[in-house]
Design an enzyme around this catalytic site. Structure first.
Site, PDB file in Angstrom:
ATOM      1  N   HIS A 156      74.232  67.088  48.589  1.00  0.00           N
ATOM      2  CA  HIS A 156      72.879  67.429  48.119  1.00  0.00           C
ATOM      3  C   HIS A 156      72.193  68.321  49.138  1.00  0.00           C
ATOM      4  CE1 HIS A 156      70.681  64.581  50.774  1.00  0.00           C
ATOM      5  NE2 HIS A 156      71.667  63.725  50.562  1.00  0.00           N
TER       6      HIS A 156
ATOM      7  N   ASP B 227      68.704  68.837  49.265  1.00  0.00           N
ATOM      8  CA  ASP B 227      67.330  68.465  49.619  1.00  0.00           C
ATOM      9  C   ASP B 227      67.330  67.540  50.836  1.00  0.00           C
ATOM     10  OD1 ASP B 227      68.539  66.438  48.000  1.00  0.00           O
ATOM     11  OD2 ASP B 227      66.578  65.543  47.609  1.00  0.00           O
TER      12      ASP B 227
ATOM     13  N   ASP C  91      72.037  64.270  57.218  1.00  0.00           N
ATOM     14  CA  ASP C  91      71.840  63.901  55.797  1.00  0.00           C
ATOM     15  C   ASP C  91      71.198  65.050  55.056  1.00  0.00           C
ATOM     16  OD1 ASP C  91      71.539  62.609  53.414  1.00  0.00           O
ATOM     17  OD2 ASP C  91      69.922  61.312  54.071  1.00  0.00           O
TER      18      ASP C  91
ATOM     19  N   GLU D 209      68.423  64.654  45.418  1.00  0.00           N
ATOM     20  CA  GLU D 209      69.065  63.353  45.627  1.00  0.00           C
ATOM     21  C   GLU D 209      68.088  62.364  46.248  1.00  0.00           C
ATOM     22  OE1 GLU D 209      71.262  60.110  47.544  1.00  0.00           O
ATOM     23  OE2 GLU D 209      70.023  61.599  48.549  1.00  0.00           O
ATOM     24  N   GLU D 210      67.245  62.862  47.135  1.00  0.00           N
ATOM     25  CA  GLU D 210      66.408  61.949  47.928  1.00  0.00           C
ATOM     26  C   GLU D 210      65.317  61.262  47.100  1.00  0.00           C
ATOM     27  OE1 GLU D 210      67.182  60.942  50.716  1.00  0.00           O
ATOM     28  OE2 GLU D 210      68.361  62.467  51.757  1.00  0.00           O
TER      29      GLU D 210
HETATM   30 ZN    ZN Z   1      71.878  61.985  51.694  1.00  0.00          ZN
END
Ligand code: ZN
Length: 428
Positions: A74, A76, A106, A140-141
């Site tokens: 992802h 974002d 991340d 995703e977040e």
């Molecule tokens: Zn992540």
């Protein structure tokens, strides 16, 4: 540029594109990745429910109808408050062999490594037997429906895949002298609920004439803070314990056995032995001088994969006992799993053996959730969370979603080697 220099450079450029979600603005990251991949001859397409929130899908078509593999990620990131950081979270600085910035761990590091793996293979003229796919998903977040949840539904042909690798695990852990690389193949179910406590409102100057719902909720909240459920062994934890301990203790002894080996092993296993609950939000009166007639407490609850809503509600009711309250489950999401074994598992285990003789790959379950869920649910994809990392797992856990997030370049190198190995073995 060497492939590693390319990963480092691409990660720095990705960090400089602010994709803080909300609002996301992932299109800028998707376009950066598209330009990079197209210059290496990889076909790309952007899919967007909202023009500012594009998902990128790139593909190296296979020679035939062999297995397909997706490198899922992802683009974002979560909010960064520059005041808490020692460096600008969106500058992507390279300092002493580490790339700094929001998303370094991340998960823009894995995004960059995946893109460079695609480009490297494309330039070599490599073709797998099945398709190799790269997805940099939006949202995703937060999960408002602009990313994988939407993509599997609106454009299934673009992301359908037999296997996939994503974030979730991969950390190297030393537990009681054994070296393990964790590979997550399952996720818990997010199943938050609202605890609603009723009373009777009244003027706060005369507490005796009212029935204060906030005060009535307090002991219930405290009781939830001590929640314990009967331990159960899910298959992923059973396998993890088998690799760790050589044999599998009964569920009731699992935590003690893991703790006896190492406190970190205990920490890893604890949330995976049963459902967990954590009260996170409360709402009662909106006015200082009005005694609340209603108190609503939101409780984050995570069930084991396969656990039913009825079983979960019954456990909470039994724990709280009788009283003037209601429980309402407000969501149920995640909880899918993939089998342990097969070509992707073989790729993980051979990679670990090659990289560090004596170390072993160990199945695991993530306590939270990842986008792997959407692929498993839509297509039955065998989806693992595995991006190997040799950082101290306690250090990385402190940096993810927090200040001073940064990734060692040597970790990106390990990740790139893994992704190339996975593509060559699974799509062979
Ligand atoms: Zn992540």
């Amino acid at each position: 540029m060497t492939p590693l220099a390319e990963v480092t450079d691409l990660l720095q450029r990705l960090i400089r594109v602010d994709t803080t979600n909300p609002p996301g603005n992932e299109t800028a990251a998707a376009e950066l990745l598209r330009d990079y991949l197209e210059s290496a001859g990889v076909e790309c397409r952007l899919y967007a429910r909202d023009p500012s929130r594009a998902n990128l899908v790139a593909r190296i078509p296979g020679r035939g109808d062999g297995s397909s593999l997706a490198m899922l990620s992802h683009s974002d990131v979560v909010l960064a408050d520059p005041a808490e950081w020692a460096r600008d979270p969106f500058a992507g600085e390279l300092v002493d062999g580490e790339v700094w910035g929001r998303g370094a761990l991340d998960m823009k590091g894995e995004v960059a490594a995946s893109a460079v793996a695609m480009a490297t293979l494309a330039r070599e003229g490599w073709r797998g037997s099945g398709d190799l796919i790269f997805v940099a998903a939006a949202d995703e977040e937060v999960g408002d429906g602009y990313g994988m949840r939407w993509l599997v539904d609106a454009h299934p042909a673009a992301v359908r895949t037999d296997f996939s690798v994503n974030e979730g695990s991969g950390e190297r852990v030393e537990l009681g002298g054994r070296v393990l690389y964790l590979c997550s193949m399952a996720e818990k179910i997010g199943s938050p609920f609202v605890l609603r406590v009723h009373g009777r409102s009244g003027h706060a100057s005369m507490p005796a004439i009212a029935d204060n719902a906030l005060v009535k909720a307090a002991p219930l909240v405290a009781r939830l803070g001590e929640f314990e459920a009967e331990p159960q062994l899910i298959p992923e934890v059973e396998e993890f314990l088998r690799v760790l301990l050589g044999d599998v203790p009964p569920a009731a002894d699992a935590l003690a056995a893991a703790n006896a080996l190492s406190p970190l092993a205990g920490e890893l296993v604890a949330p995976l032995l049963s459902m967990t609950v954590a009260p996170t939000r409360a709402r009662a009166s909106d006015k200082r001088n009005v005694i609340p007639g209603l108190c609503e407490v939101t409780v984050d609850r995570r069930l084991l994969p396969g656990q039913s809503a009825e079983e979960a509600d019954a456990a909470v009711r039994a724990w709280l006992g009788d009283g003037e309250y209601e429980l309402e489950t407000i969501q149920r999401e995640g909880g899918t799993r993939s089998p342990i074994g097969g070509p992707l598992w073989d790729a993980v285990t051979t990679f670990v053996e090659q990289e560090e003789p004596g170390a072993r790959a160990a199945p695991f379950c993530v306590a939270g959730g990842t986008d792997s869920h959407w692929l498993r649910q839509a297509f039955g994809t065998v989806a693992y969370g595995f991006f190997p990392a040799r950082m101290d797992p306690e250090v990385s856990a402190r940096l993810i979603h927090s200040a001073n997030e940064r990734v060692p370049v040597e970790n990106l190198d390990l990740g790139l080697r893994w992704l190339l190995h996975a593509a060559r073995s699974v799509c062979a």
